[in-house]
Every structure is written in C-alpha cells, then in structure tokens.
Design a protein around this motif. Structure first.
Motif, PDB file in Angstrom:
ATOM      1  N   ARG A   1      11.778  10.233   0.539  1.00 21.27           N
ATOM      2  CA  ARG A   1      12.682   9.973   1.667  1.00 21.27           C
ATOM      3  C   ARG A   1      14.111   9.806   1.162  1.00 21.27           C
ATOM      4  O   ARG A   1      14.344   9.511  -0.005  1.00 21.27           O
ATOM      5  CB  ARG A   1      12.270   8.672   2.397  1.00 21.27           C
ATOM      6  CG  ARG A   1      10.906   8.739   3.080  1.00 21.27           C
ATOM      7  CD  ARG A   1      10.950   9.624   4.305  1.00 21.27           C
ATOM      8  NE  ARG A   1       9.686   9.656   5.014  1.00 21.27           N
ATOM      9  CZ  ARG A   1       8.689  10.508   4.750  1.00 21.27           C
ATOM     10  NH1 ARG A   1       8.791  11.375   3.755  1.00 21.27           N
ATOM     11  NH2 ARG A   1       7.591  10.484   5.473  1.00 21.27           N
TER      12      ARG A   1
ATOM     13  N   GLN B   1       0.854  -1.188   0.000  1.00 21.32           N
ATOM     14  CA  GLN B   1       0.000   0.000   0.000  1.00 21.32           C
ATOM     15  C   GLN B   1       0.884   1.230   0.000  1.00 21.32           C
ATOM     16  O   GLN B   1       1.802   1.330   0.815  1.00 21.32           O
ATOM     17  CB  GLN B   1      -0.871   0.008   1.257  1.00 21.32           C
ATOM     18  CG  GLN B   1      -1.885  -1.113   1.286  1.00 21.32           C
ATOM     19  CD  GLN B   1      -2.906  -0.888   2.385  1.00 21.32           C
ATOM     20  OE1 GLN B   1      -2.551  -0.483   3.495  1.00 21.32           O
ATOM     21  NE2 GLN B   1      -4.163  -1.131   2.074  1.00 21.32           N
TER      22      GLN B   1
ATOM     23  N   ASP C   1       3.257  11.410   8.841  1.00 17.62           N
ATOM     24  CA  ASP C   1       4.250  11.370   7.758  1.00 17.62           C
ATOM     25  C   ASP C   1       4.476  12.766   7.170  1.00 17.62           C
ATOM     26  O   ASP C   1       3.542  13.363   6.641  1.00 17.62           O
ATOM     27  CB  ASP C   1       3.739  10.484   6.606  1.00 17.62           C
ATOM     28  CG  ASP C   1       4.243   9.062   6.692  1.00 17.62           C
ATOM     29  OD1 ASP C   1       5.164   8.800   7.482  1.00 17.62           O
ATOM     30  OD2 ASP C   1       3.710   8.224   5.944  1.00 17.62           O
TER      31      ASP C   1
HETATM   32  N1  UDP Z   1       5.237   3.724   3.181  1.00 22.08           N
HETATM   33  C1  UDP Z   1       4.243   3.286   2.327  1.00 22.08           C
HETATM   34  N2  UDP Z   1       3.752   2.017   2.494  1.00 22.08           N
HETATM   35  C2  UDP Z   1       4.212   1.163   3.467  1.00 22.08           C
HETATM   36  C3  UDP Z   1       5.242   1.621   4.326  1.00 22.08           C
HETATM   37  C4  UDP Z   1       5.731   2.905   4.159  1.00 22.08           C
HETATM   38  O1  UDP Z   1       3.788   4.013   1.448  1.00 22.08           O
HETATM   39  O2  UDP Z   1       3.721   0.033   3.574  1.00 22.08           O
HETATM   40  C5  UDP Z   1       5.768   5.071   2.999  1.00 22.08           C
HETATM   41  C6  UDP Z   1       5.679   5.945   4.238  1.00 22.08           C
HETATM   42  O3  UDP Z   1       4.446   6.627   4.265  1.00 22.08           O
HETATM   43  C7  UDP Z   1       6.860   6.893   4.045  1.00 22.08           C
HETATM   44  C8  UDP Z   1       7.861   6.053   3.271  1.00 22.08           C
HETATM   45  O4  UDP Z   1       7.138   4.954   2.730  1.00 22.08           O
HETATM   46  O5  UDP Z   1       6.481   7.977   3.236  1.00 22.08           O
HETATM   47  C9  UDP Z   1       8.959   5.517   4.156  1.00 22.08           C
HETATM   48  O6  UDP Z   1       8.358   4.925   5.290  1.00 22.08           O
HETATM   49  P1  UDP Z   1       9.151   4.083   6.353  1.00 22.08           P
HETATM   50  O7  UDP Z   1       8.167   3.586   7.359  1.00 22.08           O
HETATM   51  O8  UDP Z   1       9.994   3.069   5.655  1.00 22.08           O
HETATM   52  O9  UDP Z   1      10.158   5.123   7.005  1.00 22.08           O
HETATM   53  P2  UDP Z   1       9.894   6.557   7.725  1.00 22.08           P
HETATM   54  O10 UDP Z   1      10.139   7.585   6.660  1.00 22.08           O
HETATM   55  O11 UDP Z   1       8.512   6.573   8.269  1.00 22.08           O
HETATM   56  O12 UDP Z   1      10.949   6.583   8.777  1.00 22.08           O
END
Ligand code: UDP
Length: 319
Positions: free
Chosen positions: A216, A201, A279
């Motif tokens: 990111r 997702q 986020d």
């Molecule tokens: N994300 C996503 N789907 C997932 C997990 C994460 O779209 O199943 C997105 C999340 O919203 C963020 C990015 O991927 O924008 C990186 O998320 P992660 O949890 O890996 O690291 P964070 O930036 O939160 O430390």
C-alpha cells in the motif's frame, strides 16, 4: 473563506479543519459524532452536531464560500454486509448536500474520494485515467458521488475537486486516528505495541508481491490536508477535477510492521492469517496530476516518520 467542513470531528476531517483554521479560514464543523469525537473539533471552529442530510439546507442558507465534505461511512467490510447504510449514508446524504449547495449558491466543493473507486488495478502506479471498477460497496458509493458531482459541476457551474486518498496515516499534533472499530493496519500494530492487543494478523502472505504481503501507499495526514487547501484554491467553476493522493511508493504489510517495531522498540508479534475479502494485492498512487496541476508536494515520504507521528499521538491518548 467561510467554509463548512462535514465530518470535521473525524480523523482526516479534524486535521483538515485544523489546517484551514491555521490558514485563516472561518470554519464550521458539521458532524453527527456517529464515529467522530467532539474533542477532536479544532479550537477556533464553530461546531454543529447534526446529520449532514438533515441540516445542510438550513446551514448553507447562511451563505458559505465552500464545503469540504468528509462525512461518510467508511468501513469496507461493513459496507458489504449492510449496503443500505452506505447508499443512504454516503450517496443520498451527498446528493442532499449538493442540492443544498445549489439552492444557496455555494460555489466550491472539495470531496473525500478514495482509491477504492478503482478496485483491482490493471497497472501500478494508478493514474486518474485508470478504469473505475470498485470491488466493494464503500468504493461504489464514493464513485457514485463522484459521478453526481461531475453532473452538478457541468450543469450548475459548481467548482469541484475530488481527492482520491490512498492509505492515510500519521497524526497532526493532537489530531490523529482513533476509531472505535479499528480496521487499519498502522493503528492496529501500534495497539500491539501498547499492549492492547496480543499480536497483529497479516492478511495473507501469498500475494503476488515481493514478500507475499499486500503493498500500500501510505501518505501523511498533514500532506493530505495540505492538498485540500490547494484544491480549494484551484477549484474552477463548471469543472470537476479528480486527483489521486499518495506518496507513489509502496510498502508491504511486513515492512509496515518492521517500521513499527523500529519506532516503538516493541517486538510486535505477527502471525499470518487468511486473505481479507476485497483486498487488492498492490495499491500505489500516481499523484503526478496533483503535483503538476495543484503544485502539491508531500513533505513526509519516510514511513518511519509517518509511524512515529502516529505513535506519539497514540501514546499521548494513553497518558
Ligand atoms: N492488514 C493486515 N492486518 C490487519 C489490518 C490490515 O494485514 O490487521 C492489511 C490489509 O490486508 C491491507 C493493508 O494491511 O493489505 C492495509 O490495510 P488497511 O485496512 O490499513 O487499509 P486499506 O488498504 O484496506 O485501505
């Protein structure tokens, strides 16, 4: 150096412990295995299974040259639902560790801080001088520890470095990411490629970014670990230095999924879901200070290489 590595059975802690042993340091890993794995403790380390707050005093009484403090609660969502677990597990435990270091004259500390201390940034890339306004309890507890460390450094001569990680990914040989509760993007996408999930997702496609998904800064865990070795060398008595660690390039969620498709050869179905609370749209590091002051230079800038290392690790765990 004789070093204590808290959280050395976890993802980043185990990679750092491995790099420290490879570099000739004498390493004791302290981990309660609440989220880590005993078989992730690198060969050549002594392993103590216990809570940091409970045993820091008795362990440090043996005499150590430094502490690398990785042990922490680190799930953003959980931190919002159960803040007590984070204030106790992160802040109270770290203050106990700082007190034990002071009591036993341990001179150096390298602390795992996070980009989450900044919250929603005002500009990108983010320098260390950016305002710190965490948007979640996890980030708030890490910032509180950073503030405590500054006070101990100024008052008691501790040589301290906080490293603020952006998105850590990849693997270092047999040391990689394997959380029981997986929330991070790359491991989740690779689980789809392995057939352990149907699809990924994407949390929102209406963000103010080029393709609408969040951006990111992904940094290879080996490069991150190497920054810890440099931080140990550069730590200065009475000072608390703070460094951001990232590659300085942003990749969107769509770009990450595409890189995973390319590396794994799997179609990786993806659907757009709602935004995830807390986020920020874009988080990209300025690591200029680490480059200039620590002489740190990340060697893996290519997202596909980072994903490939994570994929090899993930597949090896399946075998
Ligand atoms: N994300 C996503 N789907 C997932 C997990 C994460 O779209 O199943 C997105 C999340 O919203 C963020 C990015 O991927 O924008 C990186 O998320 P992660 O949890 O890996 O690291 P964070 O930036 O939160 O430390």
């Amino acid at each position: 150096m004789k070093l204590l590595v808290t959280g050395g059975a976890g993802y980043i802690g185990s990679v750092c412990a491995a790099r420290l042993v490879e570099s000739g340091h004498e390493v004791t890993v302290l981990d309660d295995l609440s989220t880590g794995h005993a078989d992730a403790v690198p060969d050549g380390c002594r392993f103590v299974q216990a809570d940091v707050g409970d045993v820091a005093g008795s362990l440090l009484a043996e005499g150590f040259d430094g502490v690398l403090h990785f042990a922490a609660k680190s799930l953003v969502g959980e931190s919002m639902q159960d803040p007590s677990k984070y204030w106790h597990g992160n802040v109270i435990t770290s203050v106990r560790l700082l007190d034990a270091m002071r009591e036993h004259g341990v001179p150096r500390l390298v602390f795992s801080s996070t980009a989450a201390t900044y919250g929603e940034p005002e500009s990108s890339p983010i320098p260390e001088t950016a305002l710190t306004r965490p948007t979640n309890t996890y980030g708030a507890t890490k910032l509180a520890i950073d503030l405590a460390i500054s006070g101990y450094a100024a008052a008691h001569g501790l040589a301290a470095v906080s490293l603020r990680y952006f998105n850590v990914a990849g693997a270092h040989g047999r040391f990689g990411e394997r959380h029981t509760v997986e929330t991070h993007l790359i491991p989740i996408v690779l689980q789809v490629a392995l057939g352990r999930r149907q699809q990924v997702q994407m949390y929102g496609d209406d963000w103010p970014t080029e393709d609408g998904t969040c951006v990111r800064d992904y940094i290879h865990v080996t490069d991150l670990a190497d920054a810890h070795l440099l931080a140990l060398e550069h730590a200065t008595a009475g000072e608390h230095q703070v460094y951001n660690l990232g590659n300085g390039t942003g990749f969107s969620v769509r770009q990450v999924i595409d890189a995973c498709r390319e590396v794994t050869g799997h179609p990786i179905p993806a659907e757009v879901a709602g935004r995830r609370a807390g986020d920020p749209a874009t988080l990209v590091a300025s690591s200029e200070r680490a480059r200039v002051e620590l002489g740190w230079k990340p060697s893996t800038l290519d997202l596909a290489t980072i994903v490939r290392d994570a994929w090899e690790f993930t597949r090896s765990r399946q075998a």
